[in-house]
Scaffold this motif. Structure first.
Motif, PDB file in Angstrom:
ATOM      1  N   ASN A  44       1.044   4.598   0.016  1.00 40.15           N
ATOM      2  CA  ASN A  44       0.396   5.898   0.201  1.00 40.15           C
ATOM      3  C   ASN A  44       1.380   6.998   0.577  1.00 40.15           C
ATOM      4  OD1 ASN A  44       0.876   5.679   3.021  1.00 40.15           O
ATOM      5  ND2 ASN A  44      -1.086   4.668   3.345  1.00 40.15           N
ATOM      6  N   THR A  76      -1.696   4.630  -3.588  1.00 44.62           N
ATOM      7  CA  THR A  76      -2.931   5.095  -2.975  1.00 44.62           C
ATOM      8  C   THR A  76      -2.719   6.456  -2.315  1.00 44.62           C
ATOM      9  OG1 THR A  76      -2.468   4.039  -0.851  1.00 44.62           O
ATOM     10  CG2 THR A  76      -3.663   2.720  -2.476  1.00 44.62           C
ATOM     11  N   GLY A 110      -4.029   1.818  -6.703  1.00 42.39           N
ATOM     12  CA  GLY A 110      -4.660   1.061  -5.632  1.00 42.39           C
ATOM     13  C   GLY A 110      -6.098   1.443  -5.349  1.00 42.39           C
ATOM     14  N   HIS A 111      -6.602   2.502  -5.988  1.00 41.82           N
ATOM     15  CA  HIS A 111      -8.004   2.894  -5.824  1.00 41.82           C
ATOM     16  C   HIS A 111      -8.876   2.406  -6.978  1.00 41.82           C
ATOM     17  CE1 HIS A 111      -6.996   5.351  -2.392  1.00 41.82           C
ATOM     18  NE2 HIS A 111      -6.115   6.020  -3.092  1.00 41.82           N
ATOM     19  N   LYS A 140      -8.422   8.693   1.128  1.00 36.89           N
ATOM     20  CA  LYS A 140      -8.993   9.218  -0.119  1.00 36.89           C
ATOM     21  C   LYS A 140     -10.515   9.232  -0.066  1.00 36.89           C
ATOM     22  CE  LYS A 140      -8.995   8.541  -5.129  1.00 36.89           C
ATOM     23  NZ  LYS A 140      -8.681   9.954  -5.428  1.00 36.89           N
ATOM     24  N   ASP A 191       0.872  -1.179   0.000  1.00 35.51           N
ATOM     25  CA  ASP A 191       0.000   0.000   0.000  1.00 35.51           C
ATOM     26  C   ASP A 191       0.909   1.230   0.000  1.00 35.51           C
ATOM     27  OD1 ASP A 191      -1.925   1.929   0.328  1.00 35.51           O
ATOM     28  OD2 ASP A 191      -2.377   1.420   2.405  1.00 35.51           O
TER      29      ASP A 191
END
Length: 205
Positions: free
Chosen positions: A108, A177, A147-148, A181, A106
């Motif tokens: 981010n 990501t 990732g979204h 979000k 992930d």
């Protein structure tokens, strides 16, 4: 599926959407001391940082030694990669040819210490760029996705056995990501890594 402490809900989503293999008795026993939640679908959630990837690597090796064709998915945050034991596990995974290990990061760009790239303060954590090249250097095949975007996620994971370039090479999927979000009060704000919304913030959620 082995999930780090910060994203067990993602592990559940992936496990429900995939035909997860059942753990062999030997592999399950090897991880029993550390896996907090485990069921017949092979899902595990670990409490605490740095433990997910080493345990997943051990499970993948146990499956391979037992002649099982199970795949092991490890979900981890990029900030968790500050822990050295993860890189020891990555070295081992490539050395032992664990093509049954799929690591999903992930990405981010945040952790409790600060940014993991685009350093903004001397107090920020150690940068992790270029993460793609780092995993390649450690012997992994690497794919980057949004990732979204569930379309990209499913396309990446569908028929993943057939998509592997080499059955003896572990895989890494870097899912880019943005933290929080879709929630203006939380988006791209690392403070919500450990805060609980209340009052006005809770109303906005």
């Amino acid at each position: 599926v082995i999930a780090s402490s910060n994203i067990p809900h993602i592990a559940q989503q992936f496990s429900q959407s995939m035909n997860a293999d059942v753990m062999s008795q030997r592999a399950a026993s090897a991880a029993k001391a550390m896996v907090q939640l485990q069921d017949s679908a092979g899902k595990g959630h670990l409490a605490g940082l740095k433990t997910g990837l080493p345990v997943a690597t051990g499970l993948a090796q146990a499956f391979k030694q037992d002649g099982k064709d199970n795949l092991v998915f490890c979900l981890t945050g990029d900030g968790e990669l500050h822990e050295g034991s993860n890189w020891e596990a990555l070295l081992s995974a490539a050395w032992f040819g664990l093509g049954n290990l799929i690591v999903i990061v992930d990405r981010n760009g945040q952790c409790t210490l600060g940014k993991t790239y685009d350093k903004q303060s001397p107090k920020d954590g150690v940068g992790l760029e270029n993460l793609y090249e780092k995993f390649r250097a450690f012997g992994f095949d690497v794919t980057e996705i949004n990732g979204h975007d569930f379309g990209e996620i499913l396309a990446c994971l569908s028929n993943i056995r057939d998509q592997r370039w080499n059955p003896d090479v572990p895989q890494c999927i870097i899912a880019h990501t943005k933290k929080g979000k879709g929630l203006s009060v939380m988006e791209d704000n690392r403070n919500w890594h450990y805060k609980v919304p209340s009052g006005a913030a809770l109303e906005q959620c």
